[in-house]
Write a protein that holds these residues in place. Structure first.
Motif, PDB file in Angstrom:
ATOM      1  N   LEU A  26       0.825  -1.199   0.000  1.00 18.17           N
ATOM      2  CA  LEU A  26       0.000   0.000   0.000  1.00 18.17           C
ATOM      3  C   LEU A  26       0.861   1.252   0.000  1.00 18.17           C
ATOM      4  N   VAL A  27       0.488   2.206  -0.849  1.00 15.93           N
ATOM      5  CA  VAL A  27       1.122   3.520  -0.863  1.00 15.93           C
ATOM      6  C   VAL A  27       0.228   4.532  -0.151  1.00 15.93           C
ATOM      7  N   ALA A  28      -1.042   4.575  -0.590  1.00 17.96           N
ATOM      8  CA  ALA A  28      -1.985   5.527  -0.004  1.00 17.96           C
ATOM      9  C   ALA A  28      -3.397   5.042  -0.275  1.00 17.96           C
ATOM     10  N   ALA A  29      -4.313   5.417   0.617  1.00 21.41           N
ATOM     11  CA  ALA A  29      -5.703   5.019   0.467  1.00 21.41           C
ATOM     12  C   ALA A  29      -6.608   6.173   0.877  1.00 21.41           C
ATOM     13  N   ILE A  30      -7.810   6.159   0.309  1.00 17.27           N
ATOM     14  CA  ILE A  30      -8.801   7.186   0.656  1.00 17.27           C
ATOM     15  C   ILE A  30     -10.170   6.533   0.721  1.00 17.27           C
ATOM     16  N   THR A  31     -10.889   6.802   1.800  1.00 18.36           N
ATOM     17  CA  THR A  31     -12.210   6.222   1.965  1.00 18.36           C
ATOM     18  C   THR A  31     -13.251   7.033   1.188  1.00 18.36           C
TER      19      THR A  31
END
Length: 115
Positions: A47-52
């Motif tokens: 994972l690099v980045a996540a957004i809900t």
């Protein structure tokens, strides 16, 4: 079925910037959880980045302060702004969507950081 298409990868010098885009299909994009992952040669995808769907973000420690994930629900698109790029950021970057408990992946876009 959700289809994801990444764009924006390329070759950049150390210290440079790139913006990745991921266009998603479907009429329910606003409730997808979205993320960017990367995989370097010989390494596992991570994972690099996540957004809900609500806009809450999460970043890998290695990119905090340098990368920013955002989404535009009107355009069914998620972005990854990458600044202060380092050679160790070199990888194939994949877009991910989670929708009704299922994972969907794009084909990936190559990012190479080299002088």
């Amino acid at each position: 079925q959700v289809q994801l298409v990444e764009s924006g990868g390329g070759l950049v010098q150390p210290g440079g910037s790139l913006r990745l885009s991921c266009a998603a299909s479907g009429n329910s994009f606003s409730i997808y959880a979205m993320g960017w992952y990367r995989q370097a040669p010989g390494k596992q995808r991570g994972l690099v980045a996540a957004i809900t769907s609500g806009g809450r973000t999460n970043y890998a420690d290695s990119v905090k302060g340098r990368f920013t994930i955002s989404r535009d629900n009107a355009k069914n698109t998620v972005y990854l702004q990458m600044n202060s790029l380092k050679p160790e950021d070199t990888a194939v970057y994949y877009c991910n969507a989670v929708y009704i408990g299922k994972d969907y992946w794009g084909r990936g876009t190559q990012v190479t950081v080299s002088s």
